[in-house]
Design an enzyme around this catalytic site. Structure first.
Site, PDB file in Angstrom:
ATOM      1  N   CYS A  14       0.836  -1.195   0.000  1.00  0.00           N
ATOM      2  CA  CYS A  14       0.000   0.000   0.000  1.00  0.00           C
ATOM      3  C   CYS A  14       0.877   1.253   0.000  1.00  0.00           C
ATOM      4  O   CYS A  14       1.866   1.295   0.711  1.00  0.00           O
ATOM      5  CB  CYS A  14      -0.897  -0.035   1.240  1.00  0.00           C
ATOM      6  N   PRO A  15       0.573   2.221  -0.818  1.00  0.00           N
ATOM      7  CA  PRO A  15      -0.634   2.395  -1.645  1.00  0.00           C
ATOM      8  C   PRO A  15      -0.432   2.018  -3.104  1.00  0.00           C
ATOM      9  O   PRO A  15      -1.293   2.313  -3.932  1.00  0.00           O
ATOM     10  CB  PRO A  15      -0.884   3.894  -1.523  1.00  0.00           C
TER      11      PRO A  15
END
Length: 75
Positions: A14-15
């Site tokens: 992430c992200p």
């Protein structure tokens, strides 16, 4: 399920799976299907929320040996 495009986001955390998914979706036409492959377990919630907030549709998802696969139809 037949995808128009496949995005390999395995190994990214992430992200980045969301960032790459957005970029890939920008190249597709309305109604096209993007298959996203990721190993980040957080992508399950992230991609589900992202598709709802952007108006795209999560058609299906599955997990197999730590690889999460999503099929998202572009709005």
């Amino acid at each position: 399920m037949q995808a128009t495009k496949v995005l390999d986001a395995r190994g990214l955390s992430c992200p980045m799976p969301i960032v790459r998914t957005k970029k890939a979706m920008d190249t597709l036409q309305s109604g096209d299907i993007l298959e996203v492959q990721t190993t980040d377990s957080g992508s399950v919630n992230d991609l589900t929320s992202w598709t709802k907030s952007t108006g795209h549709q999560m058609l299906d998802s599955k997990e197999n040996d730590g690889v999460y696969v999503f099929w998202i139809q572009k709005a």
